[in-house]
Design an enzyme around this catalytic site. Sequence first.
Site, PDB file in Angstrom:
ATOM      1  N   MET A 180       3.611   0.510  -1.673  1.00 16.37           N
ATOM      2  CA  MET A 180       3.008  -0.636  -0.978  1.00 16.37           C
ATOM      3  C   MET A 180       1.712  -0.213  -0.283  1.00 16.37           C
ATOM      4  SD  MET A 180       6.053  -3.045   0.295  1.00 16.37           S
ATOM      5  CE  MET A 180       6.494  -2.169   1.780  1.00 16.37           C
ATOM      6  N   GLY A 181       1.218   0.986  -0.640  1.00  9.74           N
ATOM      7  CA  GLY A 181      -0.064   1.416  -0.099  1.00  9.74           C
ATOM      8  C   GLY A 181       0.017   1.978   1.306  1.00  9.74           C
ATOM      9  N   TYR A 182      -1.144   2.113   1.932  1.00  6.41           N
ATOM     10  CA  TYR A 182      -1.306   2.821   3.203  1.00  6.41           C
ATOM     11  C   TYR A 182      -0.719   4.230   3.036  1.00  6.41           C
ATOM     12  CZ  TYR A 182      -2.901   2.738   7.962  1.00  6.41           C
ATOM     13  OH  TYR A 182      -3.636   2.970   9.104  1.00  6.41           O
ATOM     14  N   HIS A 200       3.957   9.601  -0.041  1.00  4.28           N
ATOM     15  CA  HIS A 200       3.557   8.983  -1.309  1.00  4.28           C
ATOM     16  C   HIS A 200       2.889  10.017  -2.215  1.00  4.28           C
ATOM     17  CE1 HIS A 200       3.065   5.415   1.550  1.00  4.28           C
ATOM     18  NE2 HIS A 200       3.943   4.947   0.675  1.00  4.28           N
ATOM     19  N   GLN A 204      10.152  -8.953  -0.913  1.00  4.47           N
ATOM     20  CA  GLN A 204      11.097  -8.026  -0.273  1.00  4.47           C
ATOM     21  C   GLN A 204      11.017  -8.059   1.249  1.00  4.47           C
ATOM     22  OE1 GLN A 204       9.216  -4.564  -2.331  1.00  4.47           O
ATOM     23  NE2 GLN A 204       9.618  -3.467  -0.430  1.00  4.47           N
ATOM     24  N   GLY A 246      11.021   7.992  -3.418  1.00  2.00           N
ATOM     25  CA  GLY A 246      11.325   8.885  -2.305  1.00  2.00           C
ATOM     26  C   GLY A 246      12.755   8.699  -1.822  1.00  2.00           C
ATOM     27  N   SER A 270       4.560   4.472   6.415  1.00  2.00           N
ATOM     28  CA  SER A 270       3.378   3.653   6.732  1.00  2.00           C
ATOM     29  C   SER A 270       3.610   2.927   8.048  1.00  2.00           C
ATOM     30  CB  SER A 270       3.121   2.638   5.621  1.00  2.00           C
ATOM     31  OG  SER A 270       3.067   3.284   4.364  1.00  2.00           O
TER      32      SER A 270
END
Length: 282
Positions: free
Chosen positions: A30-32, A37, A61, A148, A187
């Site tokens: 989902m980035g950041y 990651h 979600q 993860g 994040s």
Amino acid sequence: MKILHTIADVRDELKKARTAHKTIGFVPTMGYLHQGHLSLMERARQENDVVVISIFVNPTQFGQGEDLDSYPRDFERDSQLAETVGVDLLFAPPAQEMYPEGYTTYVEAEGSITGLLCGRSRPGHFKGVTTIVSKLFNIVMPDRAYFGQKDAQQVAVIQQMVRDLDFDIDIIPCPIIREEDGLALSSRNTYLTPQGRKEAVVLSQSLFRAKEMIESGEEDASKIRAFIIENIRSAKEADIDYIEIVNARTLQKIEKVQGDVLIALAVKIGKTRLIDNIRMEV
Ligand code: AMP
């Protein structure tokens, strides 16, 4: 590194790789991005010819009142970081691309695998996860996908889904990356106040001490659980959502600590809900 925003472009690009018999490793995010990651991407880089990642803050979600709108985003920084670890293709679709008007189909793992832990506190969360991950799997069609262990229940749910729906994809769980003081990278750690950040260390500390108790012979799950609860309550801002000791594969609660054991917890520190876990073979 190619940055693509549409399903058609990703399919086009990856068709070439597949025709050339190249293996594809995939990391959905989902980035950041942080080192957690990046560790997944590094592993994918080692094991595949082509590395694909996705950055998509998946609305399905998130529950009502959760942090969909405030979820941290920094696409410039993310794409630079992805490039440094050798990602070949970054897929960043707009929400409309994944859920166009008239969208009605969902993938849901039923039963206890989604009924406990985060599934209980966040109804509908895993339905959103299995839906978006199936869609991404159908678009990218990777050989391997990296997840993860930080999100231990997510790993179990995805493995179940891959078995049940016959996805021909190897799911590779990867270890939790932590800050020096033990806090699992997330994040959402950016939401923590300075005081909350200090207190958040109690989560991993409790898990590590529980592990020590087990290694010294304690087998009674309720005693270990009580110990963790007491420890976490010592942090002023901590508000426990759940602390459970379960079988790591089935996610069923256990009374005697034996076999493939997962101690998983979710705790709010101030307004920030954090999760962490530890898995051990006893
Ligand atoms: P997210 O962007 O939070 O959806 O996470 C994308 C992937 O990165 C998921 O497979 C997570 O489990 C994984 N991940 C997040 N934090 C960590 C961490 N601290 N260590 C290892 N993997 C992580």
